[in-house]
Scaffold this active site. Sequence first.
Site, PDB file in Angstrom:
ATOM      1  N   LYS A   1       0.373  11.777   5.115  1.00 56.56           N
ATOM      2  CA  LYS A   1       0.441  10.811   6.312  1.00 56.56           C
ATOM      3  C   LYS A   1       1.187   9.609   5.419  1.00 56.56           C
ATOM      4  O   LYS A   1       2.302   8.799   6.030  1.00 56.56           O
ATOM      5  CB  LYS A   1      -0.711  10.206   6.948  1.00 56.56           C
TER       6      LYS A   1
ATOM      7  N   LYS B   1       0.763  -1.263   0.026  1.00 63.10           N
ATOM      8  CA  LYS B   1      -0.048  -0.158   0.026  1.00 63.10           C
ATOM      9  C   LYS B   1       0.932   1.310  -0.097  1.00 63.10           C
ATOM     10  O   LYS B   1       0.647   2.235  -0.526  1.00 63.10           O
ATOM     11  CB  LYS B   1      -0.955   0.019   1.275  1.00 63.10           C
TER      12      LYS B   1
HETATM   13  P1  NAP Z   1     -11.752   9.884   7.190  1.00 61.60           P
HETATM   14  O1  NAP Z   1     -12.838   9.975   6.423  1.00 61.60           O
HETATM   15  O2  NAP Z   1     -10.796  10.828   7.709  1.00 61.60           O
HETATM   16  O3  NAP Z   1     -12.170   8.689   8.275  1.00 61.60           O
HETATM   17  C1  NAP Z   1     -11.198   8.317   9.477  1.00 61.60           C
HETATM   18  C2  NAP Z   1     -11.951   7.328  10.585  1.00 61.60           C
HETATM   19  O4  NAP Z   1     -11.013   7.218  11.428  1.00 61.60           O
HETATM   20  C3  NAP Z   1     -13.250   8.105  11.135  1.00 61.60           C
HETATM   21  O5  NAP Z   1     -14.020   6.951  11.456  1.00 61.60           O
HETATM   22  C4  NAP Z   1     -12.587   8.738  12.400  1.00 61.60           C
HETATM   23  O6  NAP Z   1     -13.740   8.848  13.595  1.00 61.60           O
HETATM   24  C5  NAP Z   1     -11.619   7.470  12.957  1.00 61.60           C
HETATM   25  N1  NAP Z   1     -10.822   8.036  13.864  1.00 61.60           N
HETATM   26  C6  NAP Z   1      -9.792   8.925  13.732  1.00 61.60           C
HETATM   27  N2  NAP Z   1      -8.953   8.983  15.101  1.00 61.60           N
HETATM   28  C7  NAP Z   1      -9.528   8.044  15.805  1.00 61.60           C
HETATM   29  C8  NAP Z   1      -9.461   7.512  16.906  1.00 61.60           C
HETATM   30  N3  NAP Z   1      -8.259   8.138  17.830  1.00 61.60           N
HETATM   31  N4  NAP Z   1     -10.017   6.739  17.544  1.00 61.60           N
HETATM   32  C9  NAP Z   1     -11.052   6.116  16.910  1.00 61.60           C
HETATM   33  N5  NAP Z   1     -11.346   6.413  15.679  1.00 61.60           N
HETATM   34  C10 NAP Z   1     -10.530   7.158  15.013  1.00 61.60           C
HETATM   35  O7  NAP Z   1     -10.653   8.842   6.343  1.00 61.60           O
HETATM   36  P2  NAP Z   1     -10.953   7.726   5.335  1.00 61.60           P
HETATM   37  O8  NAP Z   1     -10.598   8.432   4.063  1.00 61.60           O
HETATM   38  O9  NAP Z   1     -12.132   6.790   5.440  1.00 61.60           O
HETATM   39  O10 NAP Z   1      -9.485   6.910   5.629  1.00 61.60           O
HETATM   40  C11 NAP Z   1      -9.420   5.914   6.530  1.00 61.60           C
HETATM   41  C12 NAP Z   1      -8.204   5.129   6.344  1.00 61.60           C
HETATM   42  O11 NAP Z   1      -8.369   4.423   5.073  1.00 61.60           O
HETATM   43  C13 NAP Z   1      -6.939   5.717   6.308  1.00 61.60           C
HETATM   44  O12 NAP Z   1      -6.036   5.053   7.104  1.00 61.60           O
HETATM   45  C14 NAP Z   1      -6.733   6.068   5.010  1.00 61.60           C
HETATM   46  O13 NAP Z   1      -5.322   6.354   4.624  1.00 61.60           O
HETATM   47  C15 NAP Z   1      -7.215   4.788   4.157  1.00 61.60           C
HETATM   48  N6  NAP Z   1      -7.553   4.915   2.951  1.00 61.60           N
HETATM   49  C16 NAP Z   1      -8.302   5.968   2.485  1.00 61.60           C
HETATM   50  C17 NAP Z   1      -8.477   5.993   0.903  1.00 61.60           C
HETATM   51  C18 NAP Z   1      -9.478   7.005   0.578  1.00 61.60           C
HETATM   52  O14 NAP Z   1      -9.669   7.021  -0.702  1.00 61.60           O
HETATM   53  N7  NAP Z   1     -10.329   7.765   1.256  1.00 61.60           N
HETATM   54  C19 NAP Z   1      -8.265   4.816   0.069  1.00 61.60           C
HETATM   55  C20 NAP Z   1      -7.388   3.991   0.712  1.00 61.60           C
HETATM   56  C21 NAP Z   1      -6.995   3.874   2.193  1.00 61.60           C
HETATM   57  P3  NAP Z   1     -14.243  10.113  13.616  1.00 61.60           P
HETATM   58  O15 NAP Z   1     -15.388  10.170  12.855  1.00 61.60           O
HETATM   59  O16 NAP Z   1     -14.842  10.222  14.915  1.00 61.60           O
HETATM   60  O17 NAP Z   1     -13.473  11.350  13.344  1.00 61.60           O
END
Ligand code: NAP
Length: 296
Positions: free
Chosen positions: A240, A172
């Site tokens: 990140k 990744k």
């Molecule tokens: P996001 O929309 O910012 O969501 C982040 C999630 O993490 C939310 O549910 C947030 O909760 C939770 N979180 C953050 N800090 C936390 C803590 N201390 N304890 C518990 N929960 C916590 O991000 P996303 O785009 O869905 O991405 C999530 C992951 O997938 C990341 O690692 C990212 O790199 C990876 N990813 C993302 C994509 C993409 O295209 N978006 C693609 C591949 C991989 P709250 O709602 O309370 O903030």
Amino acid sequence: MPSSIGFIGLGIMGQPMALNLVHAGFPVTVFNRTPEKTALLKEAGAKVASTPAEAAAGADFVISIVSDTPAMEEVVAGKGGILETIKSGAVAIDSSTISPVASRKFACKVAGQGASWLDAPVTGSKHMAIKGELTYMVGGDREAFDRAMPVLQVMGKKHIYCGTHGLGLAAKLAQNVIQSTMVEIFCEGFVLAAKAGLKPQIMMEVIQGSMARAALTDFKAPFIFRGDFTPYFPLKLMHKDLTLAMESAYAQNVPMPTAAAVKEVYGAAKAQGKGELDYAAVVTFLEELAKVQVRE
Ligand code: NAP
């Protein structure tokens, strides 16, 4: 009786992934740090837990997709973390993009409870998560991967077993080094073309008729040309991932001169306050330096 699932993290990615599992008929218990984001899942039929431990209790599979390594540390080993309840024989499937070193530690911790751990990061972004067409890169025991397939198949259309613990994340990070650089250099080229007076659509016609054409930039270009940076993948998360990749490169003595520079460009855009926007907003940082815009 379908396997029971604890699902932790209902952000941009987690929300549609969990919904697909509910729609496929799995009994799902969700947890999200901000409880308001559980409403849609509750409406669809999921149970709502107030801690990761509650979501993991009794579950056959514990799926997580949260922002970063510190968030995952809290989800696993914090107060109310999954370590308090994960059952022997369960499989934890972590799709967060985090440090491979930390992920291996989590694998050891859940092994102490008799559970398995898969690092199972994804690619495909929000639109593929909605369609259940993500690509998975998975590290961990092959047997646990095979057992998890009926669940993984609901959320993804391609599942690549990469090898031992941490190798899914290694894949990744390498993928996002390539992807972030492709978008950044596409933007640099388009800023140069705009400064010379070329319309972005004409430049795009040139790119699409050349070997520089790519599915990624075909997808991102219309958003860039409209100045629509609604986050599919927030810029701060791309920064990140580049930071994690550079840490990995340092630990393994791998020089990555271009990735190092690209990381700093995303870092500068983040410092300007663009972290919550889609990572294609990196174009606006370059536009401001060159005093020109790449717009329709
Ligand atoms: P996001 O929309 O910012 O969501 C982040 C999630 O993490 C939310 O549910 C947030 O909760 C939770 N979180 C953050 N800090 C936390 C803590 N201390 N304890 C518990 N929960 C916590 O991000 P996303 O785009 O869905 O991405 C999530 C992951 O997938 C990341 O690692 C990212 O790199 C990876 N990813 C993302 C994509 C993409 O295209 N978006 C693609 C591949 C991989 P709250 O709602 O309370 O903030």
